[in-house]
Design a protein around this motif. Sequence first.
Motif, PDB file in Angstrom:
ATOM      1  N   ASN A  29      47.582  71.740  51.030  1.00  0.00           N
ATOM      2  CA  ASN A  29      47.717  73.166  51.327  1.00  0.00           C
ATOM      3  C   ASN A  29      47.111  74.181  50.464  1.00  0.00           C
ATOM      4  O   ASN A  29      47.451  75.122  50.116  1.00  0.00           O
ATOM      5  CB  ASN A  29      49.082  73.753  51.672  1.00  0.00           C
ATOM      6  N   VAL A  30      45.636  73.492  50.075  1.00  0.00           N
ATOM      7  CA  VAL A  30      44.946  74.302  48.800  1.00  0.00           C
ATOM      8  C   VAL A  30      44.507  75.626  49.713  1.00  0.00           C
ATOM      9  O   VAL A  30      44.056  75.401  50.571  1.00  0.00           O
ATOM     10  CB  VAL A  30      43.892  73.374  48.529  1.00  0.00           C
ATOM     11  N   ALA A  31      44.398  76.354  48.751  1.00  0.00           N
ATOM     12  CA  ALA A  31      44.016  77.904  49.058  1.00  0.00           C
ATOM     13  C   ALA A  31      42.857  78.393  48.349  1.00  0.00           C
ATOM     14  O   ALA A  31      43.088  78.852  47.426  1.00  0.00           O
ATOM     15  CB  ALA A  31      45.240  78.853  49.159  1.00  0.00           C
ATOM     16  N   ILE A  32      41.772  77.750  48.692  1.00  0.00           N
ATOM     17  CA  ILE A  32      40.557  78.169  47.964  1.00  0.00           C
ATOM     18  C   ILE A  32      39.625  78.883  48.851  1.00  0.00           C
ATOM     19  O   ILE A  32      39.086  78.535  49.820  1.00  0.00           O
ATOM     20  CB  ILE A  32      39.846  76.533  47.537  1.00  0.00           C
ATOM     21  N   THR A  33      39.128  80.004  48.105  1.00  0.00           N
ATOM     22  CA  THR A  33      38.210  80.839  48.822  1.00  0.00           C
ATOM     23  C   THR A  33      36.760  80.370  48.216  1.00  0.00           C
ATOM     24  O   THR A  33      36.679  80.623  46.964  1.00  0.00           O
ATOM     25  CB  THR A  33      38.288  82.643  48.533  1.00  0.00           C
ATOM     26  N   LEU A  34      35.654  79.947  49.042  1.00  0.00           N
ATOM     27  CA  LEU A  34      34.590  79.635  48.453  1.00  0.00           C
ATOM     28  C   LEU A  34      33.817  81.001  48.374  1.00  0.00           C
ATOM     29  O   LEU A  34      33.202  81.580  48.982  1.00  0.00           O
ATOM     30  CB  LEU A  34      33.676  78.825  49.572  1.00  0.00           C
ATOM     31  N   ASP A  35      33.573  81.272  46.834  1.00  0.00           N
ATOM     32  CA  ASP A  35      32.736  82.128  46.370  1.00  0.00           C
ATOM     33  C   ASP A  35      31.997  81.992  45.051  1.00  0.00           C
ATOM     34  O   ASP A  35      31.606  82.788  44.343  1.00  0.00           O
ATOM     35  CB  ASP A  35      33.835  83.569  45.855  1.00  0.00           C
ATOM     36  N   ALA A  58      37.182  68.607  40.775  1.00  0.00           N
ATOM     37  CA  ALA A  58      37.391  68.416  42.216  1.00  0.00           C
ATOM     38  C   ALA A  58      38.744  68.138  42.617  1.00  0.00           C
ATOM     39  O   ALA A  58      39.593  67.786  41.802  1.00  0.00           O
ATOM     40  CB  ALA A  58      36.574  67.028  42.446  1.00  0.00           C
ATOM     41  N   VAL A  59      39.000  68.757  43.774  1.00  0.00           N
ATOM     42  CA  VAL A  59      40.390  68.529  44.311  1.00  0.00           C
ATOM     43  C   VAL A  59      40.068  68.185  45.891  1.00  0.00           C
ATOM     44  O   VAL A  59      39.036  68.499  46.236  1.00  0.00           O
ATOM     45  CB  VAL A  59      41.360  69.830  43.981  1.00  0.00           C
ATOM     46  N   CYS A  60      41.480  67.655  46.348  1.00  0.00           N
ATOM     47  CA  CYS A  60      41.032  67.492  47.899  1.00  0.00           C
ATOM     48  C   CYS A  60      42.700  67.757  48.540  1.00  0.00           C
ATOM     49  O   CYS A  60      43.574  67.779  47.764  1.00  0.00           O
ATOM     50  CB  CYS A  60      40.774  66.062  48.118  1.00  0.00           C
ATOM     51  N   ASP A  61      42.503  68.103  49.726  1.00  0.00           N
ATOM     52  CA  ASP A  61      43.697  68.524  50.497  1.00  0.00           C
ATOM     53  C   ASP A  61      43.425  67.476  51.871  1.00  0.00           C
ATOM     54  O   ASP A  61      42.927  66.517  51.683  1.00  0.00           O
ATOM     55  CB  ASP A  61      44.010  69.754  50.925  1.00  0.00           C
ATOM     56  N   GLU A  62      44.226  67.638  52.838  1.00  0.00           N
ATOM     57  CA  GLU A  62      44.412  66.814  53.905  1.00  0.00           C
ATOM     58  C   GLU A  62      43.012  67.033  54.766  1.00  0.00           C
ATOM     59  O   GLU A  62      42.724  65.917  55.544  1.00  0.00           O
ATOM     60  CB  GLU A  62      45.500  67.239  55.059  1.00  0.00           C
ATOM     61  N   ARG A  63      42.118  67.857  54.575  1.00  0.00           N
ATOM     62  CA  ARG A  63      40.906  68.036  55.396  1.00  0.00           C
ATOM     63  C   ARG A  63      39.626  67.994  54.707  1.00  0.00           C
ATOM     64  O   ARG A  63      38.587  67.479  55.012  1.00  0.00           O
ATOM     65  CB  ARG A  63      40.964  69.355  56.072  1.00  0.00           C
ATOM     66  N   TYR A  64      39.892  68.478  53.348  1.00  0.00           N
ATOM     67  CA  TYR A  64      38.412  68.907  52.555  1.00  0.00           C
ATOM     68  C   TYR A  64      38.524  68.207  51.223  1.00  0.00           C
ATOM     69  O   TYR A  64      39.433  68.174  50.674  1.00  0.00           O
ATOM     70  CB  TYR A  64      37.902  70.127  52.220  1.00  0.00           C
ATOM     71  N   LEU A  65      37.322  67.563  50.688  1.00  0.00           N
ATOM     72  CA  LEU A  65      37.048  67.566  49.251  1.00  0.00           C
ATOM     73  C   LEU A  65      36.466  68.597  48.612  1.00  0.00           C
ATOM     74  O   LEU A  65      35.201  69.036  49.249  1.00  0.00           O
ATOM     75  CB  LEU A  65      36.063  66.335  49.153  1.00  0.00           C
ATOM     76  N   TYR A  66      36.803  69.250  47.757  1.00  0.00           N
ATOM     77  CA  TYR A  66      36.442  70.493  47.119  1.00  0.00           C
ATOM     78  C   TYR A  66      35.752  70.136  45.854  1.00  0.00           C
ATOM     79  O   TYR A  66      36.575  69.233  45.216  1.00  0.00           O
ATOM     80  CB  TYR A  66      37.447  71.406  46.879  1.00  0.00           C
ATOM     81  N   PHE A  67      34.718  70.559  45.407  1.00  0.00           N
ATOM     82  CA  PHE A  67      34.205  70.400  44.203  1.00  0.00           C
ATOM     83  C   PHE A  67      33.526  71.496  43.500  1.00  0.00           C
ATOM     84  O   PHE A  67      33.028  72.493  44.191  1.00  0.00           O
ATOM     85  CB  PHE A  67      33.206  69.177  44.238  1.00  0.00           C
ATOM     86  N   HIS A  68      33.419  71.545  42.132  1.00  0.00           N
ATOM     87  CA  HIS A  68      33.142  72.850  41.349  1.00  0.00           C
ATOM     88  C   HIS A  68      32.160  72.257  40.206  1.00  0.00           C
ATOM     89  O   HIS A  68      32.651  71.463  39.422  1.00  0.00           O
ATOM     90  CB  HIS A  68      34.106  73.805  41.061  1.00  0.00           C
ATOM     91  N   GLY A  94      28.831  70.252  58.146  1.00  0.00           N
ATOM     92  CA  GLY A  94      30.200  70.812  57.662  1.00  0.00           C
ATOM     93  C   GLY A  94      30.350  71.113  56.151  1.00  0.00           C
ATOM     94  O   GLY A  94      31.442  71.931  55.884  1.00  0.00           O
ATOM     95  N   ILE A  95      29.210  70.885  55.706  1.00  0.00           N
ATOM     96  CA  ILE A  95      29.297  71.342  54.051  1.00  0.00           C
ATOM     97  C   ILE A  95      29.396  72.667  54.101  1.00  0.00           C
ATOM     98  O   ILE A  95      28.592  73.418  54.691  1.00  0.00           O
ATOM     99  CB  ILE A  95      28.356  70.588  53.556  1.00  0.00           C
ATOM    100  N   ALA A 100      32.034  74.332  46.395  1.00  0.00           N
ATOM    101  CA  ALA A 100      31.549  73.859  47.457  1.00  0.00           C
ATOM    102  C   ALA A 100      32.691  72.922  48.099  1.00  0.00           C
ATOM    103  O   ALA A 100      33.652  72.600  47.419  1.00  0.00           O
ATOM    104  CB  ALA A 100      30.318  72.903  47.676  1.00  0.00           C
ATOM    105  N   ARG A 101      32.691  72.518  49.492  1.00  0.00           N
ATOM    106  CA  ARG A 101      33.536  71.521  50.242  1.00  0.00           C
ATOM    107  C   ARG A 101      32.905  70.794  51.352  1.00  0.00           C
ATOM    108  O   ARG A 101      32.042  71.424  51.916  1.00  0.00           O
ATOM    109  CB  ARG A 101      34.818  72.493  50.674  1.00  0.00           C
ATOM    110  N   ILE A 102      33.595  69.549  51.504  1.00  0.00           N
ATOM    111  CA  ILE A 102      32.842  68.897  52.405  1.00  0.00           C
ATOM    112  C   ILE A 102      34.126  68.109  53.267  1.00  0.00           C
ATOM    113  O   ILE A 102      35.150  67.559  52.542  1.00  0.00           O
ATOM    114  CB  ILE A 102      32.287  67.457  51.924  1.00  0.00           C
ATOM    115  N   PRO A 103      34.170  68.245  54.679  1.00  0.00           N
ATOM    116  CA  PRO A 103      35.053  67.743  55.405  1.00  0.00           C
ATOM    117  C   PRO A 103      35.300  66.373  55.242  1.00  0.00           C
ATOM    118  O   PRO A 103      34.283  65.523  54.994  1.00  0.00           O
ATOM    119  CB  PRO A 103      34.522  68.100  57.011  1.00  0.00           C
ATOM    120  N   LEU A 104      36.521  65.839  54.952  1.00  0.00           N
ATOM    121  CA  LEU A 104      36.782  64.366  54.854  1.00  0.00           C
ATOM    122  C   LEU A 104      36.446  63.472  55.849  1.00  0.00           C
ATOM    123  O   LEU A 104      35.872  62.386  55.883  1.00  0.00           O
ATOM    124  CB  LEU A 104      38.249  64.076  54.787  1.00  0.00           C
TER     125      LEU A 104
END
Length: 273
Positions: A52-58, A91-101, A170-171, A186-190
Amino acid sequence: MRISFILIAATTLSVANWRALATGGGPDQLTPPPALASPTTTKTYAVRLAPNVAITLDGRADEAAWAQANVERGFIFPWKTIPAPPTEFRAVCDERYLYFHFRVHDGDVVVLDQLRDEEDAVLEDRVELYFAADAELHDYYCVEIDSRGRVFDYRGRYYRQLDPKWNLQGIEAQGAPTPEGYEVEARIPLSRLEAMGLPSLLAGERIRCGLYRAEFSHDRSGKQVVVKETIHNRGRKTEGPPPIEAWISWVDPGTAEPDFHIPSSLGFLELAK
């Protein structure tokens, strides 16, 4: 649950060779490097699972989820004898996305105000992620993101057969300036990683991947420069002098010249326990 990354940078090829790449030329049109041993590095980045990560891509890694991420700072100049400017990866991930910074220290950011198309990223500073479906790089995928969050993505096959028309659906990515340089988030759909033939993010699985950075500088020497067509610039020219190129990576591939399109450039990401 595990994931892995593959780093890839480029050596200068002949004009005929880079044109072969741009047109999908077969392996008979390219000269592969000498045979290299299988990947020898065990370098691994542990990705944190953040349900349930809450990341706003900014472009900014200022959400609570990023505080949980491991910080990778082990980036180097494999082909220089000086320390590389600092680069941080998370990098972190949740059930839907791989997030990286990425957080990049860069006192001279090379960026174009207008891109003719996404391939103009080869003329800019940028961070990069490469994913591979197998250890021999029969099938791999490349994502390059400039300081403004603009994406250049393409598909590859060993050795250097590149398809710039391929897109990673989806990226999403954003860039942001900092006093020290810039950040990219950024985030990529798993689901897209799985569609690319990569393993699902389940316990015991790994995805091959690479982390690296194109560290460019403006040429302010005033000297007359002859622009050469190389695999780096894919034959694209700038209005002024071309940027001075340097390559930063997370894994040293052990080559005499810059080259990440080889198995020895592989590192690993795995889901933290």
